[in-house]
Design an enzyme around this catalytic site. Structure first.
Site, mmCIF file in Angstrom:
data_model
loop_
_atom_site.group_PDB
_atom_site.id
_atom_site.type_symbol
_atom_site.label_atom_id
_atom_site.label_comp_id
_atom_site.label_asym_id
_atom_site.label_seq_id
_atom_site.Cartn_x
_atom_site.Cartn_y
_atom_site.Cartn_z
ATOM 1 N N TRP A 1 11.543 1.767 8.341
ATOM 2 C CA TRP A 1 11.805 0.714 7.346
ATOM 3 C C TRP A 1 13.275 0.357 7.334
ATOM 4 C CZ3 TRP A 1 7.581 -1.560 6.876
ATOM 5 C CH2 TRP A 1 6.376 -0.889 6.695
ATOM 6 N N LYS B 1 3.135 1.121 -3.900
ATOM 7 C CA LYS B 1 3.214 2.574 -3.799
ATOM 8 C C LYS B 1 3.276 3.271 -5.148
ATOM 9 C CE LYS B 1 4.321 1.901 0.782
ATOM 10 N NZ LYS B 1 5.259 1.066 1.517
ATOM 11 N N ASP C 1 16.305 0.061 -0.864
ATOM 12 C CA ASP C 1 14.860 -0.102 -0.741
ATOM 13 C C ASP C 1 14.234 1.120 -1.412
ATOM 14 O OD1 ASP C 1 12.201 -0.173 -0.041
ATOM 15 O OD2 ASP C 1 12.544 -0.346 2.127
HETATM 16 C C1 LIG Z 1 5.819 0.377 2.513
HETATM 17 C C2 LIG Z 1 7.272 0.241 2.643
HETATM 18 C C3 LIG Z 1 7.866 -0.966 3.058
HETATM 19 C C4 LIG Z 1 7.061 -2.173 3.438
HETATM 20 O O1 LIG Z 1 6.547 -2.786 2.344
HETATM 21 P P1 LIG Z 1 5.762 -4.182 2.446
HETATM 22 O O2 LIG Z 1 5.573 -4.491 0.994
HETATM 23 O O3 LIG Z 1 4.488 -3.887 3.170
HETATM 24 O O4 LIG Z 1 6.612 -5.142 3.151
HETATM 25 C C5 LIG Z 1 9.245 -1.019 3.103
HETATM 26 N N1 LIG Z 1 10.006 0.037 2.783
HETATM 27 C C6 LIG Z 1 9.467 1.211 2.396
HETATM 28 C C7 LIG Z 1 10.366 2.357 2.043
HETATM 29 C C8 LIG Z 1 8.090 1.352 2.324
HETATM 30 O O5 LIG Z 1 7.554 2.514 1.933
#
Ligand SMILES: *Cc1c(COP(=O)(O)O)cnc(C)c1O
Length: 357
Positions: free
Chosen positions: A99, A190, A166
């Site tokens: 990511w 999540k 993030d």
């Molecule tokens: C799942 C995840 C993403 C991607 O998320 P999307 O909403 O599918 O774009 C990005 N960063 C982290 C840390 C993630 O766990």
């Protein structure tokens, strides 16, 4: 049989969230309509967005001067919106996995990117330490929890530049010192809601400074000014997010969540470290995630992986296959996962050990 949901995302939501969402799909807020079919500009739905933003501010103690936004495009869209809006010439990134690498790739479209450190040499099984963030960057971006590898920075780093993070897979898992950040983003699927909504917490002062012309939908200021209502938002996902936030508050807030998460993670890591058949993917205890707990078969026992997956499945334990780039197992223990499910997994690990001795 009760199912134990360890999926990494979309992932477990509280029973309260699912039941309240189901009710609102039948009838929403006494309107005689479903939340699926009502205008996002109805006063009942505007109240949902307002309450969700207010609860996020309350639970995370968001200071004045910050806005809470509900956007679309996932965390992946934030990989480009962040540099588009916040980078003047140069930004620093910490590379802790896939990511983070994707965020770095997008940042290159907008200016100079300094990768301050990377843990790629060991398939990202640790958090780099002792790196230096240059003083002349516009921000420092990091991924607080690396969902795939099970590493986490469960603290707000001390650097002399604004932070951007993030927090897709660990927002609401611990209190955050928001004032250190210019921006935090998180895909909701999540630890908050079904997929379709992305949470952004942004410092208003940080906006309109890049000197760039930014297309309307990609400009945070558009969504700040329209209070997440510039265009049709993902109504059901936001409604569900509000239910989860209410549940967090009723459970004692984010500090209580953190306490539970640490307790759940300890039960599972203790068993991984004890059980001869398994070992942790992340060796350094301080780097281990409390949200995604990754483990693999011990050396010489790799051939038994499918057997353990089958045993787990027979106990109603779902979603523990590891990401393909790590292998083995990953138990995602998000806020809504009860300790009872962790205990079921630990019991299965003990039974497996006994069966194979
Ligand atoms: C799942 C995840 C993403 C991607 O998320 P999307 O909403 O599918 O774009 C990005 N960063 C982290 C840390 C993630 O766990």
């Amino acid at each position: 049989m009760k199912k134990h949901n360890f999926y990494a995302g979309p992932s477990i939501l509280s029973d309260f969230t699912i039941q309240e969402t189901a009710k609102a799909i039948h009838e929403f807020a006494g309107t005689g309509l479903s939340v699926l079919e009502i205008s996002h500009r109805s006063k009942e739905f505007i109240a949902v967005v307002d309450e969700a933003a207010a609860l996020i501010k309350e639970l995370l103690e968001v200071p004045e001067g910050y806005d809470v936004l509900f956007l679309q495009g996932g965390a992946s869209m934030q990989f480009c919106m962040v540099p588009y809006n916040l980078m003047k010439t140069k930004a620093a990134y910490l590379n802790t996995g896939v990511w983070a690498s994707k965020a770095i790739k997008e940042a290159h479209f907008f200016g100079e990117v300094v990768e301050v450190a990377s843990s790629k040499d060991k398939n990202y099984n640790y958090i780099p330490k002792n790196y230096k963030v240059p003083a002349d960057v516009d921000y420092f971006h990091f991924t607080s929890n690396n969902t795939i590898y099970g590493t986490q920075m469960s603290f707000d780093p001390d650097v002399d530049v604004p932070l951007v993070a993030d927090m897709s897979s660990d927002i609401f898992s611990r209190p955050i010192d928001i004032q250190k950040y210019d921006l935090i983003y998180a895909g909701a699927q999540k630890n908050l809601a079904p997929s379709g909504v992305t949470l952004v917490i942004v410092k208003r002062e940080a906006l309109n400074k890049s000197g760039r012309k930014i297309p309307t939908m990609l400009n945070y200021m558009t969504h700040v000014e329209a209070e997440s209502m510039f265009n049709t938002p993902p109504c059901v996902a936001i409604f569900s997010a509000l239910q989860t936030l209410k549940w967090y508050k009723q459970r004692g807030g984010i500090a209580a969540m953190q306490k539970d998460n640490i307790a759940k993670a300890k039960v599972l890591y203790d068993e991984i470290d004890r059980n001869k058949f398994f070992r942790a993917v992340v060796p350094a205890v301080e780097d281990r995630s409390v949200m995604n707990i990754c483990f693999i078969m011990s050396e010489g026992k790799e051939a038994l992986e499918a057997d353990f997956l089958a045993l787990a499945k027979s106990k109603g334990i779902l979603g523990i296959a590891g990401h393909r780039s790590v292998g083995g197992f990953r138990a995602s223990t998000y806020n809504a996962l009860p300790l009872e499910s962790v205990q079921a997994l630990v019991d299965a690990m003990k039974e497996f050990e006994k069966n194979h001795e």
